[in-house]
Design a protein around this motif. Structure first.
Motif, PDB file in Angstrom:
ATOM      1  N   ASP A 109       0.428  -1.531   0.210  1.00 28.45           N
ATOM      2  CA  ASP A 109       0.100   0.042  -0.226  1.00 28.45           C
ATOM      3  C   ASP A 109       0.895   1.488   0.155  1.00 28.45           C
ATOM      4  N   ILE A 142      -5.182   0.530  -5.997  1.00 25.94           N
ATOM      5  CA  ILE A 142      -5.639  -0.290  -6.412  1.00 25.94           C
ATOM      6  C   ILE A 142      -4.442  -0.781  -5.122  1.00 25.94           C
ATOM      7  N   TYR A 143      -4.430  -1.243  -3.620  1.00 24.01           N
ATOM      8  CA  TYR A 143      -4.570  -2.224  -2.576  1.00 24.01           C
ATOM      9  C   TYR A 143      -4.484  -3.663  -2.633  1.00 24.01           C
ATOM     10  N   SER A 144      -3.157  -3.710  -2.406  1.00 23.94           N
ATOM     11  CA  SER A 144      -3.174  -5.588  -2.088  1.00 23.94           C
ATOM     12  C   SER A 144      -2.367  -6.228  -0.905  1.00 23.94           C
ATOM     13  N   GLN A 147      -1.702  -7.039   2.913  1.00 25.78           N
ATOM     14  CA  GLN A 147      -2.880  -7.808   3.859  1.00 25.78           C
ATOM     15  C   GLN A 147      -2.759  -7.411   5.134  1.00 25.78           C
ATOM     16  N   PRO A 180      -9.655  -6.805 -10.307  1.00 29.48           N
ATOM     17  CA  PRO A 180      -9.240  -5.413  -9.666  1.00 29.48           C
ATOM     18  C   PRO A 180      -9.168  -4.753 -11.232  1.00 29.48           C
ATOM     19  N   THR A 196     -12.089 -10.818  -6.324  1.00 29.75           N
ATOM     20  CA  THR A 196     -11.020  -9.192  -6.034  1.00 29.75           C
ATOM     21  C   THR A 196     -11.516  -8.968  -4.374  1.00 29.75           C
ATOM     22  N   SER A 197     -11.923 -10.119  -3.860  1.00 30.73           N
ATOM     23  CA  SER A 197     -12.003  -9.800  -2.383  1.00 30.73           C
ATOM     24  C   SER A 197     -11.390  -9.679  -1.908  1.00 30.73           C
ATOM     25  N   PHE A 253      -8.624  -7.205  -2.752  1.00 31.76           N
ATOM     26  CA  PHE A 253      -7.754  -5.813  -3.016  1.00 31.76           C
ATOM     27  C   PHE A 253      -9.260  -5.287  -2.714  1.00 31.76           C
ATOM     28  N   ARG A 254      -8.612  -3.558  -2.460  1.00 31.41           N
ATOM     29  CA  ARG A 254      -9.271  -2.533  -2.965  1.00 31.41           C
ATOM     30  C   ARG A 254      -8.589  -0.980  -3.706  1.00 31.41           C
ATOM     31  N   VAL A 255     -10.662  -0.813  -3.778  1.00 34.35           N
ATOM     32  CA  VAL A 255     -10.128  -0.770  -5.308  1.00 34.35           C
ATOM     33  C   VAL A 255     -10.725   1.322  -5.372  1.00 34.35           C
ATOM     34  N   CYS A 256      -9.790   2.259  -5.524  1.00 37.29           N
ATOM     35  CA  CYS A 256     -10.021   3.624  -4.698  1.00 37.29           C
ATOM     36  C   CYS A 256     -10.318   4.229  -6.050  1.00 37.29           C
TER      37      CYS A 256
END
Length: 453
Positions: A92, A118-120, A122, A160, A442-443, A445-448
């Motif tokens: 991130d 897109i943040y990966s 964990q 993602p 995509t679960s 990962f966070r797409v902003c």
């Protein structure tokens, strides 16, 4: 562009953002109708330090130089720009670092491009051990190892990235991603067949490395319903069936298959054909979807603190029996450390590497004669920096004047630096070579999507 075009052209300017490329590479790519610009931003090639610390290998100025050219090109042509594995390891922090540079360039250049990150990264506590399985040669993962990681990332596939593009992003800055996903996302989104897309993405992942002159610039891949065509963007450069097919040997266990999160690339039936002196056509590639979608996990942890010392040997007598000298050095370090600072072998470790003799391949390439000169690197590792440095200092006189047993004089060797000891700080190791089974691509990962218009 139509929703489902007949073909998609992928421009890959370089193998890694920040490595530099001729501006003409991008100009020619736009001139021949590139539909998307894709570039990798990272790798594990340079070891675990960058993941462990969440810092970039590349210089900020170098990344900014490449990004400025690519952002201008994307804005001029009205095509997306995709960067994967931002900040070397895709943490991130790496994504935020590249995003900060991007925002500065967009503002300075007055470019109207919508940015998605897109943040990966964990969190160990959020990962279910029951859904994690090892990849060879790793063993089963335990909670202690997982919790010891200073950074963990999940390696995303194309999904993602495609989600960010669908949401309206012009520029996608992704965390850790497979090299191929970066180039595959857009053509898959536009309806191109998976076999040709994934195979083309593998071939172009390193830019010009699939050409006869990798230093000449990037490449363009055109994917259509039956295959893909690869061409270099420097008119003096060329792709050949051999140069293109050879890239399936790069970083793969099997040159005919390669696993992605969603399935496996199968190229055993692929046919490589020269269209002319510069372009290669490939057909027959397949993609076999996996029964279970998996995400590879990468994690690094601190394994100790290291101090380095480096000396050089020119004395022909020592060089003639370098193995004897090295064995004596190793024995004397252990004895002197025990006698002077009271440490046993379990309290520290050290490695001796002989550059110019066998430091790179070791026993895989036995030396057949004495070298003309050799550099001797001592790497001492301990639980804390002070201990590592203390051991290296004890070894200092030995690395300066140690004779072989049959010498009746003290040789003088050559330290490369003053002081002779260089504290390297925390040393990291990769400890995750595992995949986690997921219910959705995509679960993890966070797409902003930024509303910067």
């Amino acid at each position: 562009m139509a929703t489902n075009p007949d073909s998609v052209r992928i421009l890959v300017p370089i193998g890694m953002l920040g490595a530099g490329f001729p501006p003409e590479t991008v100009e020619r790519g736009l001139a021949v109708g590139a539909d998307v610009i894709a570039v990798d931003g990272g790798s594990t090639d340079s070891g675990p330090y960058y993941l462990g610390t969440g810092t970039a290998k590349t210089a900020r100025a170098a990344v900014a130089r490449d990004l400025r050219l690519l952002l201008r090109a994307a804005a001029t042509a009205g095509i997306p720009l995709i960067v994967g594995s931002c900040g070397t390891s895709g943490t991130d922090a790496g994504v935020d670092w590249v995003a900060g540079i991007t925002r500065e360039i967009l503002a300075a250049e007055g470019l109207d491009l919508r940015l998605a990150t897109i943040y990966s990264s964990q969190q160990a506590a959020d990962l279910d051990l029951d859904r994690i399985r090892p990849l060879p040669p790793a063993g089963d993962l335990d909670r202690v190892t997982l919790d010891s990681c200073t950074n963990i990332v999940g390696m995303m596939g194309h999904e993602p990235i495609a989600a960010a593009l669908t949401a309206g992003a012009d520029v996608v800055l992704a965390g850790r991603a497979t090299d191929t996903a970066v180039a595959a996302a857009y053509p898959l989104l536009k309806g191109m067949p998976a076999g040709p897309v994934w195979h083309a993405a593998k071939i172009v992942e390193c830019g010009g490395q699939c050409t006869t002159n990798p230093r000449a610039g990037g490449v363009l891949a055109t994917v259509d319903a039956t295959g893909f065509t690869i061409e270099p963007l420097d008119p003096s450069n060329a792709c050949t069936p051999t140069s293109v097919a050879a890239h399936m040997l790069y970083e793969t266990v099997n040159p005919f298959t390669m696993r992605e999160p969603a399935g496996t690339i199968e190229v055993g039936d692929a046919v490589y054909r020269a269209l002319d002196e510069r372009r290669v056509r490939v057909e027959g590639s397949r993609f076999e979807p996996a029964a279970q979608h998996t995400i590879k996990l990468e994690g690094a942890r601190i394994t100790g603190y290291e101090t380095m010392s480096f000396t050089a040997i020119r004395d022909p007598h020592i060089l003639g029996q370098i193995d004897t000298w090295t064995a004596l050095l190793r024995k004397m370090i252990i004895e002197w450390v025990a006698g002077t600072i009271g440490l046993g072998e379990g309290d520290y470790s050290f490695d001796i590497r002989r550059y110019g003799y066998d430091a790179i391949l070791g026993d895989l390439d036995p030396a057949t004669g004495p070298p003309r000169e050799a550099g001797v690197m001592l790497l001492v590792r301990a639980a804390d920096q002070a201990t590592a440095t203390a051991v290296a200092k004890v070894a200092n006189p030995l690395m300066l004047h140690l004779p072989t047993p049959d010498m009746d004089y003290l040789p003088s060797l050559a330290f490369a630096t003053s002081p002779a000891e260089t504290e390297r700080g925390a040393v990291y190791e990769f400890v995750l070579n595992h995949v986690v089974e997921v219910s959705s691509p995509t679960s993890l990962f966070r797409v902003c999507l930024e509303d910067n218009r």
